[in-house]
Design a protein around this motif. Structure first.
Motif, PDB file in Angstrom:
ATOM      1  N   THR A   1      26.803  39.527  35.556  1.00 14.57           N
ATOM      2  CA  THR A   1      27.982  38.138  35.421  1.00 14.57           C
ATOM      3  C   THR A   1      27.876  37.397  36.435  1.00 14.57           C
ATOM      4  N   THR A   2      27.918  35.971  36.146  1.00 17.28           N
ATOM      5  CA  THR A   2      28.154  34.987  37.188  1.00 17.28           C
ATOM      6  C   THR A   2      29.395  34.290  37.050  1.00 17.28           C
ATOM      7  N   ALA A   3      30.346  34.943  36.422  1.00 18.12           N
ATOM      8  CA  ALA A   3      31.367  34.159  35.961  1.00 18.12           C
ATOM      9  C   ALA A   3      32.368  34.536  37.259  1.00 18.12           C
ATOM     10  N   ASN A   4      33.090  33.554  37.684  1.00 17.96           N
ATOM     11  CA  ASN A   4      34.315  33.463  38.712  1.00 17.96           C
ATOM     12  C   ASN A   4      35.678  33.230  37.927  1.00 17.96           C
ATOM     13  N   PRO A   5      36.575  33.810  38.446  1.00 16.14           N
ATOM     14  CA  PRO A   5      38.018  33.582  37.760  1.00 16.14           C
ATOM     15  C   PRO A   5      38.565  32.234  37.693  1.00 16.14           C
ATOM     16  N   ALA A   6      38.196  31.428  38.687  1.00 18.46           N
ATOM     17  CA  ALA A   6      38.677  29.930  38.595  1.00 18.46           C
ATOM     18  C   ALA A   6      38.094  29.224  37.501  1.00 18.46           C
TER      19      ALA A   6
ATOM     20  N   ASP B   1      41.018  27.765  29.466  1.00 20.39           N
ATOM     21  CA  ASP B   1      42.548  27.158  29.617  1.00 20.39           C
ATOM     22  C   ASP B   1      43.349  28.437  29.602  1.00 20.39           C
ATOM     23  N   ALA B   2      43.039  29.269  30.723  1.00 14.35           N
ATOM     24  CA  ALA B   2      43.904  30.437  31.001  1.00 14.35           C
ATOM     25  C   ALA B   2      44.475  30.248  32.180  1.00 14.35           C
ATOM     26  N   ILE B   3      45.337  31.175  32.591  1.00 15.28           N
ATOM     27  CA  ILE B   3      45.997  31.379  33.813  1.00 15.28           C
ATOM     28  C   ILE B   3      45.154  32.520  34.652  1.00 15.28           C
ATOM     29  N   ASN B   4      44.966  31.898  35.797  1.00  9.08           N
ATOM     30  CA  ASN B   4      44.035  32.846  36.640  1.00  9.08           C
ATOM     31  C   ASN B   4      44.933  33.619  37.710  1.00  9.08           C
ATOM     32  N   GLU B   5      45.009  35.056  37.101  1.00  7.59           N
ATOM     33  CA  GLU B   5      45.619  36.064  37.818  1.00  7.59           C
ATOM     34  C   GLU B   5      44.830  37.056  38.384  1.00  7.59           C
ATOM     35  N   ALA B   6      43.594  36.766  38.670  1.00  4.93           N
ATOM     36  CA  ALA B   6      42.838  37.530  39.460  1.00  4.93           C
ATOM     37  C   ALA B   6      42.540  37.134  41.038  1.00  4.93           C
ATOM     38  N   GLY B   7      43.393  36.314  41.391  1.00  2.00           N
ATOM     39  CA  GLY B   7      43.263  36.011  42.729  1.00  2.00           C
ATOM     40  C   GLY B   7      42.474  34.747  43.113  1.00  2.00           C
ATOM     41  N   GLU B   8      42.623  34.008  44.071  1.00  4.73           N
ATOM     42  CA  GLU B   8      41.959  32.638  44.732  1.00  4.73           C
ATOM     43  C   GLU B   8      40.627  33.167  45.132  1.00  4.73           C
ATOM     44  N   GLU B   9      40.239  34.195  45.403  1.00  5.82           N
ATOM     45  CA  GLU B   9      38.995  34.676  45.902  1.00  5.82           C
ATOM     46  C   GLU B   9      37.864  34.562  45.174  1.00  5.82           C
ATOM     47  N   GLU B  10      36.948  33.896  45.553  1.00  8.65           N
ATOM     48  CA  GLU B  10      35.667  33.652  44.610  1.00  8.65           C
ATOM     49  C   GLU B  10      34.921  35.055  44.286  1.00  8.65           C
ATOM     50  N   SER B  11      34.382  35.069  43.238  1.00  6.65           N
ATOM     51  CA  SER B  11      33.736  36.273  42.541  1.00  6.65           C
ATOM     52  C   SER B  11      32.090  36.008  42.647  1.00  6.65           C
TER      53      SER B  11
ATOM     54  N   VAL C   1      26.569  45.002  37.740  1.00 10.88           N
ATOM     55  CA  VAL C   1      27.724  45.730  37.475  1.00 10.88           C
ATOM     56  C   VAL C   1      27.917  47.246  36.944  1.00 10.88           C
ATOM     57  N   ALA C   2      28.696  47.993  37.709  1.00  8.87           N
ATOM     58  CA  ALA C   2      28.420  49.360  37.222  1.00  8.87           C
ATOM     59  C   ALA C   2      30.000  50.040  37.288  1.00  8.87           C
ATOM     60  N   PRO C   3      30.281  50.867  36.310  1.00  8.97           N
ATOM     61  CA  PRO C   3      31.698  51.511  36.224  1.00  8.97           C
ATOM     62  C   PRO C   3      32.346  51.916  37.480  1.00  8.97           C
ATOM     63  N   THR C   4      33.522  51.792  37.312  1.00  9.08           N
ATOM     64  CA  THR C   4      34.641  51.963  38.586  1.00  9.08           C
ATOM     65  C   THR C   4      34.677  50.829  39.370  1.00  9.08           C
ATOM     66  N   THR C   5      33.813  49.817  39.077  1.00  5.02           N
ATOM     67  CA  THR C   5      33.983  48.505  40.006  1.00  5.02           C
ATOM     68  C   THR C   5      35.129  47.501  39.164  1.00  5.02           C
ATOM     69  N   GLN C   6      35.644  46.510  40.024  1.00  6.71           N
ATOM     70  CA  GLN C   6      36.690  45.533  39.510  1.00  6.71           C
ATOM     71  C   GLN C   6      35.750  44.624  38.711  1.00  6.71           C
ATOM     72  N   VAL C   7      36.352  44.212  37.645  1.00  6.38           N
ATOM     73  CA  VAL C   7      35.770  43.348  36.496  1.00  6.38           C
ATOM     74  C   VAL C   7      36.711  42.449  36.292  1.00  6.38           C
ATOM     75  N   LEU C   8      36.011  41.110  35.710  1.00  7.39           N
ATOM     76  CA  LEU C   8      37.065  40.200  35.180  1.00  7.39           C
ATOM     77  C   LEU C   8      37.302  40.178  33.616  1.00  7.39           C
ATOM     78  N   THR C   9      38.475  40.312  33.203  1.00  4.62           N
ATOM     79  CA  THR C   9      38.920  40.442  31.745  1.00  4.62           C
ATOM     80  C   THR C   9      39.765  39.285  31.258  1.00  4.62           C
ATOM     81  N   VAL C  10      39.746  38.862  29.940  1.00  6.83           N
ATOM     82  CA  VAL C  10      40.535  38.021  29.470  1.00  6.83           C
ATOM     83  C   VAL C  10      41.669  38.655  28.359  1.00  6.83           C
ATOM     84  N   VAL C  11      42.869  38.534  28.682  1.00  8.05           N
ATOM     85  CA  VAL C  11      43.852  39.073  27.737  1.00  8.05           C
ATOM     86  C   VAL C  11      44.885  38.024  27.466  1.00  8.05           C
ATOM     87  N   ASP C  12      45.512  38.215  26.464  1.00  7.71           N
ATOM     88  CA  ASP C  12      46.775  37.360  26.053  1.00  7.71           C
ATOM     89  C   ASP C  12      48.163  38.123  26.212  1.00  7.71           C
ATOM     90  N   ARG C  13      49.188  37.437  27.106  1.00  5.96           N
ATOM     91  CA  ARG C  13      50.233  37.977  27.373  1.00  5.96           C
ATOM     92  C   ARG C  13      51.082  37.084  27.493  1.00  5.96           C
TER      93      ARG C  13
END
Length: 265
Positions: free
Chosen positions: A20-25, A32-42, A48-60
Motif C-alpha cells: 500500500t502507498t496510501a497515507n491517511p491525509a 471526503d473522510a475524517i482522518n482519525e489515523a493521526g497526523e504522521e505520514e504513512s 504489509v504483514a499481519p499484526t502490523t497497524q494498517v489503514l482502514t475506512v469506517v462509517d461512524r
C-alpha cells in the motif's frame, strides 16, 4: 515472453501480505473522510504483514473515517492479546455464524485500502539427469489493477479492552474477508480477498444495519482489470520492504500474462 518451467506447483498460504502507498491525509481527502489515523505520514509499505497497524475506512456517527487498526482481528471476548491464532482473514462463507466474526459482520464492517496483494506457489524444479527432483521454492505473485488504481477490500473490525487492566485503552483490529477466487485469479490461488466495488460501499459500511450476504458476492467488474505477475522473492521475508519487491522475478516472466506464467496447477 518466457515461461516458468516446473514439474509441480502447489498452493500455499492465503491473503497474508499486501502493498500500500496510501497515507491517511491523502486517503481522507480522496474519500471526503475524517482522518482519525493521526497526523504522521504513512510511508509506502510494500510488505504489509499481519499484526502490523494498517489503514482502514469506517462509517461512524454519520461520517466516513480513516482509522489505524491492528491487522488480525481480536474478538471483544478475548482474554489476552496475542494468544490464539492471528485472525487476519475471515472466510465469507462463515462470517455470519463464526463466533469470532458474527458480531462484527452485523455492525462493524470496514474497507482495507491496498495497491495489490501477494500469493505464493510452491514450485519444484525438474530433476536433472540421474538426480532427484530439485528443491521446492516459494514463488511470489502480485495481483494489482493494471491502471495502478487503489483497491478497497471488504473487512471486519472489532474493539478490544484488556480485561486485566481497569479502563484499558481500546485496541482496534481488523480482518480481511476472503472468497473463492474467480476469473483470471483462479490460476494463482483458490482464495482471494473480496474487492468491494464503490457502489456497495454505503451498504457495506452502514453501522446501523446488518449486511446482506449479497454484498459478499464477487463483482466481475471489480476484478476484471486485476493483472498477475511474478515478482521478486525478496518479499518472502517480512524484513524486506521497498519498491524493488515488485520487480519482475529474474527467473520469471517480465510482464508475462497470467495464462503464460501461471498455468502451473
Amino acid at each position: 515472453m518466457s515461461r516458468v518451467s516446473v514439474v509441480r506447483a502447489t498452493l500455499v498460504g492465503m491473503c497474508g501480505r499486501y502493498a500500500t502507498t496510501a497515507n491517511p491525509a491523502t486517503l481522507a481527502a480522496d474519500l471526503d473522510a475524517i482522518n482519525e489515523a493521526g497526523e504522521e505520514e504513512s510511508p509506502p509499505d510494500f510488505n504489509v504483514a499481519p499484526t502490523t497497524q494498517v489503514l482502514t475506512v469506517v462509517d461512524r456517527h454519520d461520517a466516513r473515517r480513516i482509522r489505524r487498526m491492528r491487522w488480525g482481528l481480536v474478538p471483544s471476548w478475548t482474554k489476552e492479546l496475542g494468544k490464539g491464532p492471528v485472525l487476519f482473514n475471515a472466510r465469507a462463507d462463515s462470517v455470519d455464524n463464526k463466533p469470532a466474526f458474527r458480531t462484527s459482520f452485523k455492525y462493524k464492517r470496514c474497507l482495507v485500502p491496498m495497491d495489490g496483494w501477494y500469493e505464493w506457489q510452491t514450485e519444484t524444479e525438474p530433476a536433472a539427469a540421474g538426480k532427484k527432483a530439485g528443491k521446492a521454492r516459494k514463488i511470489p505473485y502480485y495481483m494489482s489493477p493494471e491502471d495502478g488504481s487503489r483497491l478497497y477490500m471488504a473487512g471486519l473490525w472489532s474493539v478490544w479492552h484488556d480485561p486485566a487492566v481497569e479502563e484499558s485503552p481500546p485496541v482496534l483490529s481488523c480482518s480481511i474477508i476472503t472468497v473463492d477466487s474467480a476469473a483470471q485469479l483462479e490460476n494463482v490461488h483458490d482464495r482471494m480477498p473480496l474487492v468491494m466495488p464503490r457502489d456497495r460501499w454505503a451498504a457495506w459500511l452502514d453501522p446501523e444495519h446488518p449486511a446482506s450476504t449479497d454484498l459478499l458476492e464477487v463483482s466481475p467488474d471489480a476484478i476484471a482489470d486485476i493483472t498477475v505477475r511474478r515478482v521478486s522473492t525478496l518479499v518472502n521475508s517480512v524484513k524486506n520492504n521497498g519498491p524493488e519487491l515488485l520487480d519482475p522475478d529474474a527467473a520469471g516472466c517480465d510482464d508475462a500474462q497470467v495464462g503464460e506464467q501461471i498455468s502451473l496447477l
